[in-house]
Structure formats: structure tokens, C-alpha cells
Design an enzyme around this catalytic site. Structure first.
Site, short mmCIF file in Angstrom:
data_model
loop_
_atom_site.label_atom_id
_atom_site.label_comp_id
_atom_site.label_asym_id
_atom_site.label_seq_id
_atom_site.Cartn_x
_atom_site.Cartn_y
_atom_site.Cartn_z
CG ASP A 178 -2.12 -0.96 1.00
OD1 ASP A 178 -2.37 -1.35 -0.15
OD2 ASP A 178 -2.78 -1.32 1.99
CE1 TYR A 214 -8.73 -4.20 7.18
CE2 TYR A 214 -8.62 -5.16 4.99
CZ TYR A 214 -8.78 -5.30 6.36
OH TYR A 214 -9.00 -6.54 6.89
#
EC number: 1.4.3.-
Length: 684
Positions: free
Chosen positions: A317, A401
């Protein structure tokens, strides 16, 4: 209540910026103007990354000590031509309003060692690309779906040596049904179907249509009052106040709080960065360095479902998505409570233009219970001190998320980093029980027909240590049982075993709670009052490292995640645990490359790379939105001080319930036969 905002990128035009200061809006503009004027820049060229190219540590420290010049301000600029895929990694001098900058270096990337980070523009193009592919449309139609009622989720591709993907920018696409605009599509995965997309040629290179699974019909609309149910109305307000204001002071990016000083910074890739954390000795006024630079440099989310459309789900990420650019603007009363200081963050968009995320970083104090306490049976002394901590945090949303990263500083010299994980599970269709009644082995059923694939969240904290200076070393300390025998006739003895880590190649270590394993960062050349090296101890939170097979693609791409700790000699070019270019990287970069020369790390300028994070077997309670899960590590002083450094914290006042000094001393009592006798009686 006081709310103060600071723009991290705001600069005093009359004063040269600190060499480590975050890039300011006018600097981003100068970088843009310089780069767009280059002969190779085209109308389809985009800025994939713009960040501070930090000078060498020795240059910064020499300048601070008055022994060297002010280092030049430089930026690193990564450029992608959307039409051709041409990718370059550039370094520019930023210059000033009076003196223009210049291009210092350019490296053209051929894609063999990875691609530049994924652009938002590429994400946004995916739906139209797959909608134009007849195979995709037909696969949806067979499932009773259309491109109009399906959301396409573009995801990083990993690396699997597919011939047609060599040298091309690839994203992999999964689909989710959306019933209406307010319907959360994560509840309705269209499983068994995936498209592989070349974003430069805007074409589907491969379609995987493996199986038809029913699209789950459960609701994921956690924001729907009907799903939430009757509100819990028995909770009374909690009011946090500091009538005299907060205890910290802020000057630009520099913060002072208690004995602590440090700088707050921000980077598009890493998000929040803390620099030059130091402790001021109140007796001498000397500033003692502890950490030169601390950040979350990488974050890996590997999934454990080997199905034909999911085996490639491994997301970096930070390196692939640049999670700093998805930082939330924080809101008082929701994300931060109390007397708040906000820092704005300035970044560059994909056209090179500066923009600001307001309230991107939150800083405040929190009461943290008892700091130290004792009621003495012999002297009658009865004293208590309350703890507080300074919190510096930011939240970023990467797709489904949401991640919060919280750095805590304590009055006793402790440093902690805590990740808070929430948001929505990445879902699958749950295939149901097997013929013998066994559950599907790679996912949990979190709602009827809805799966939550097993996965991990593995964060890499890059800790550039300077414990009392740059010459540091690491000792691995384990508990050791002593066998019964001569000198230990009753078998009660135990001691500790100490192993000095001497080279990079042998520095990969795994946490072990069975022996209480910890890593002590010491300065061999600086002794405390007891004649021993000053130091800090890294206390890991034991959890599994990367669970993928060691021969797998992801293990090669993320060697950092196979251990809880690596230690390397400082090199300003070694910034990221998985390497500079993570997207479609075949592996062998990052930590793998950093430790290849097996450089010495005993008494050297060293960097710690600490992997931490949870392994997630999703629960029904994690749906439709996850309660926060936590992962953290702690750095505690170990011989850094000669005694408890929090002895001088004043007792709380009788008129105050906060964790601070007050006018009274009702928490400090000396003498009194009744107290001593009462406690002594219990001792008997």
C-alpha cells in the site's frame, strides 16, 4: 477548547527552509515548472511521485553543528507517460524564487526491476477499458449482470512472469455488484471472474472466468440506520479539557513537549514522518538524540486464498499505491478529542500542481493512567504520579481498509508506534461447505454466502537510530533457563543471553515470546553512570511473519516481511524495505539488495527495519464494518538514563482530575504512623 492548524509546507520566505523540511507549495510549483519545461515532457506525462530527496545524514548533522554548509534542497520526481509507458526517475535541485533549479539526473526505467506507482488516473480508466472488452461483457451477462450495475476494482498485479506482461503496466480487476448508488458494493463480490489490464494500451491482456458463484445478497450498508438498529442511548458525554491549553509548543514543524523535541514531516509515499527525536537533559540542557528518522516505509497485505482469481492478491500500500496521498482530513470529536494541534499536508497531484490536505495530522495529549506509585510500609511515604502521552497520528483510506498510525511519546522516555486497522473487509463469495462438511479452508463466512479471505497486514517501520550519536549496535537479548546443578542447586536460576548482531547478512531475526526476545540498540562509545552503554530496547509484539511459501513470488518481493527485524548500515538511497519500484517488481530489491554486501553493523550508523502486524482470520463481528484492530511495537530506554527520568513529574493537584501538575499535592503523602502501621500490619 483550542484548535491550532499548521501547514507543514508553509515556509518563511525570508529564511531558508530546514534541509529536512516538508516541501512547500511554492517549491512544488517550481518543481512543476522546471519539469514540464524539459524536452521529454509531453501532454500525456504525469507526475507519479514528488518528494523531498533528503540530504545525507552527515551533511545535515554537520550543518546543525555549525561545521558544514546548508545542504541543497532537492526533490525526487518520478514521471510516467500515460500513452507510451515511458518511466523516469529524476532528481532536481529546487532552487528558489531568485535562483531557478535544475535537472540533476534522470534514470529511464525499462520495467525489469518494477514499475512506477499506480496512478489515480489509471485507476479511474479501468471501468471504461473492461467495459469495451466483449469477453468481460459476456461474462457479466452470463451472470445476469451488466457493466452498469457492476463496480470495477483495479488492483496491483504482483509479478508472476506472464510473458504478455513483460515491460507493460498491468492492473488486475475484480468486480462487485452495486444495487443502487448508496449500496456498498463490498457486500456483493462477483467471484470467479477477473480481468488483467494493460493501462497504457487500454486493453485486456487476459480474462479469467473460472467459476460461477452466487453473488451474495447480504447488506453491507453499515451507514443505514435500519441495519444499525436502535441507537445505544445510555452513553453519557466524556469531556476532555485542558483549561490552560496544551503542554507542547510548535514552531513550524518543530515540536517541544516535556523533555522531547522532534520534527513532524509528511511524504506522499510514507505519510507521517517523525524526524530527529531527542530528549533534553533538564540538568545540563543537553539534547540527546534517539531517532534520526522514523516512518512506516512499507505495508504489505498478502492474501491466503489460492483460487484462480485471487492467488495474486498481495498489495504494497505504500510502494504501489502511495498511501500518503489518501490521508484523511481529520475532524474534531470524531478522529481527535481534546486540545488539538492540526498539521496540514501539502502534496503534488499527477499534473504536478500543489494541493493541501487540511488537518492531515493530529497532535494532542492524553491521560495515560498511573506513571509511578508507591505506598511505603516503613516511611509512610505514599506518592502517585499520573502518566500522559503525546499523540501524533494520521489516518489513510486505501480502498476498503482504513489505517491509523499513532506515534506515542511518554514522560518516561518510552516511544510507541501503533497501527489501528478498520474499514471494510475485502470480500469473496463463500463457496460453502465441502462434501464432507468441512469449511472452506482459506476464508471465513462473515455473512450468508459472503467470505472474508484470510490475510495479513505486515507493516515495515524504518527506524534510523541515533542513540546518543550515530555509532550504534544491536544486541539480541533472550531469557535463558539455567539447569539445576552446581551453583543452582534448587533450580530457581535464570539469566539472559546476549548476542551482538555484527553484519547485515546475519541481522534477520524473528521474535520469540517463549524467551522474551528483545533487541537492544546501544551506543558502545557512550556510557551511563553505571559504566554501561546507553541504549533503547525494541520490544516486538510477537505475531507471524509472512506466511506465503519461501519460494513464492511474494516472498521474493517482500523478504523484509519474512523476519521481524533486519539491521542495515545507513545509506540515504535505502529508503524502502521492498525497494524503490515495487509495482510488478520481480523481487530481489529492498532488504534483499541492502544486505547483500553483508556490511558491518557493530558500532556503525545503522537503520532498523521492524516488521509488525496482525494475521486476520475475519469474524462475523468484522462485518459490515470492522471494529478497530491494533498492532504495535515499543521502544523503551534501557540504560539511557541513570534513574527513573520521570521522578520530577509533579503530583496531580487536588482541584484537577487531569494528568498534570496542580496546585495541591493530595497524591503525595509523607509520614504518618497510621499509614505505615496499616500497611505493615498487612505485611505481617
Amino acid at each position: 477548547m483550542t484548535i491550532v492548524e499548521t501547514d507543514l509546507a508553509a515556509a518563511d520566505p525570508t529564511t531558508p527552509p530546514h534541509p529536512l523540511a516538508s516541501l512547500a507549495a511554492d517549491e512544488f510549483t517550481r518543481i512543476r515548472d522546471l519539469v514540464t519545461a524539459l524536452p521529454d515532457f509531453t501532454a500525456t506525462t504525469r507526475f507519479a511521485y514528488v518528494g523531498l530527496d533528503e540530504p545525507h545524514k552527515r551533511e545535515v548533522l554537520a550543518w546543525q553543528d555549525g561545521e558544514g554548509p546548508l545542504p541543497e534542497r532537492r526533490a525526487r520526481v518520478m514521471l510516467l507517460d500515460m500513452a507510451t509507458g515511458r518511466s523516469t526517475d529524476n532528481v532536481v535541485s529546487i532552487g528558489s524564487a531568485e535562483a531557478p533549479g535544475a535537472l540533476l539526473s534522470t534514470v529511464v526505467l525499462d520495467g525489469s526491476r518494477g514499475q512506477l506507482p499506480v496512478l489515480i488516473e489509471e485507476f479511474e480508466a479501468i471501468a471504461d477499458i473492461v467495459a469495451a472488452d466483449e469477453r468481460w461483457v459476456a461474462a457479466l451477462s452470463r451472470r445476469g449482470l451488466t457493466v452498469q450495475n457492476v463496480i470495477c476494482v483495479p488492483l496491483s498485479a504482483g509479478y508472476y512472469d506472464f510473458p504478455e506482461e513483460e515491460g507493460r503496466r498491468i492492473l488486475r480487476v475484480l468486480a462487485f455488484k452495486q444495487e443502487y448508488p448508496e449500496d456498498h458494493p463490498w457486500a456483493h463480490p462477483v467471484d470467479g471472474l477477473s480481468a488483467y489490464v494493460d493501462t497504457a494500451t487500454r486493453s485486456v491482456t487476459r480474462l479469467i472466468d473460472a467459476t460461477d458463484l452466487p453473488v451474495p445478497a447480504t447488506s453491507g450498508n453499515f451507514d443505514d440506520p435500519a441495519l444499525q438498529g436502535p441507537p445505544l442511548d445510555t452513553l453519557k458525554p466524556i469531556v476532555i479539557t485542558q483549561p490552560e491549553g496544551p503542554s507542547f509548543t510548535v514552531e513550524g514543524e518543530t515540536v517541544s513537549w516535556g523533555n522531547w523535541t522532534f520534527q513532524v514531516g509528511f511524504d506522499t509515499r510514507e505519510g507521517l514522518v517523525l524526524r530527529q527525536l531527542a530528549w533534553t537533559d533538564q540538568a545540563t540542557g543537553a539534547s540527546r538524540p534517539i531517532i534520526y528518522r522514523a516512518s512506516i516505509d512499507e505495508m504489505l497485505v498478502p492474501y491466503g486464498d489460492p483460487s484462480p482469481v485471487r492467488f495474486w492478491q498481495n498489495y504494497f500500500d505504500t510502494g504501489e499505491y502511495l498511501f500518503g496521498r489518501f490521508t484523511n482530513s481529520l475532524a474534531l470529536g470524531c478522529d481527535c478529542v481534546g486540545e488539538i494541534h492540526y498539521f496540514d499536508a501539502t502534496l503534488a497531484d499527477e499534473l504536478g500542481n500543489p494541493y493541501t490536505i487540511s488537518n492531515g495530522i493530529c497532535m494532542h495529549e492524553e491521560d495515560f493512567g498511573t506513571l509511578w506509585k508507591h505506598s511505603d510500609m516503613f516511611t509512610g511515604s505514599n506518592e502517585t504520579r499520573r502518566s500522559r502521552r503525546l499523540v501524533i497520528s494520521f489516518f489513510t483510506t486505501v480502498g476498503n481498509y482504513d489505517y491509523g498510525f499513532y506515534w506515542y511519546l511518554y514522560l518516561d522516555g518510552t516511544i510507541e508506534c501503533e497501527a489501528k486497522l478498520t474499514g471494510i473487509l475485502f470480500t469473496s463469495a463463500y463457496p460453502g461447505l465441502s462434501a464432507d462438511g468441512a469449511d472452506y479452508p482459506y476464508a471465513s463466512e462473515v455473512a450468508p454466502g459472503l467470505g472474508g479471505p484470510y490475510h495479513q497486514h505486515l507493516f515495515s517501520a524504518r527506524l534510523d537510530m541515533t542513540v546518543d550519536g550515530v555509532a550504534n549496535a544491536v544486541d539480541e537479548v533472550d531469557v535463558v533457563r539455567v539447569p539445576i546443578g552446581e551453583g543452582n542447586e534448587h533450580g530457581n536460576a535464570f539469566t539472559k543471553g546476549v548476542t551482538r548482531l555484527t553484519t547485515e547478512g546475519t541481522s534477520g531475526r524473528v521474535a520469540d515470546a517463549s524467551v522474551g526476545r528483545a533487541w537492544h540498540i546501544v551506543n558502545p562509545s557512550t556510557l551511563n553512570g553505571l559504566g554501561r552503554p546507553t541504549g533503547y530496547v525494541l520490544l516486538p509484539q510477537e505475531a507471524p511473519t509472512l506466511l506465503a511459501d519461501p519460494s513464492s513470488s511474494i516472498a521474493k518481493r517482500a523478504e523484509f516481511a519474512t523476519k521481524h527485524l533486519f539491521v542495515t548500515a545507513y545509506d540515504p538511497a535505502e529508503r524502502y524495505a521492498a525497494g524503490d519500484f515495487v509495482h510488478q517488481n520481480p523481487g530481489g530489491d529492498g532488504i534483499t539488495r541492502f544486505i547483500a554486501d553483508d556490511a558491518p553493523i557493530d558500532g556503525e550508523d545503522i537503520v532498523l527495519w521492524h516488521t509488525f502486524g496482525p494475521t486476520h482470520f475475519p469474524r462475523p463481528e468484522d462485518w459490515p464494518v470492522m471494529p478497530v484492530d491494533y498492532a504495535k511495537f515499543t521502544l523503551k530506554p534501557y540504560g539511557f538514563f541513570d534513574r527513573n527520568p520521570a521522578l520530577n513529574v509533579p503530583a496531580p493537584g487536588s482541584s484537577s482530575s487531569s494528568s498534570g501538575a496542580g496546585a495541591g499535592d493530595h497524591c503525595a503523602h509523607h509520614g504518618g504512623d497510621d499509614v505505615a502501621g496499616h500497611v505493615t500490619g498487612h505485611a505481617h
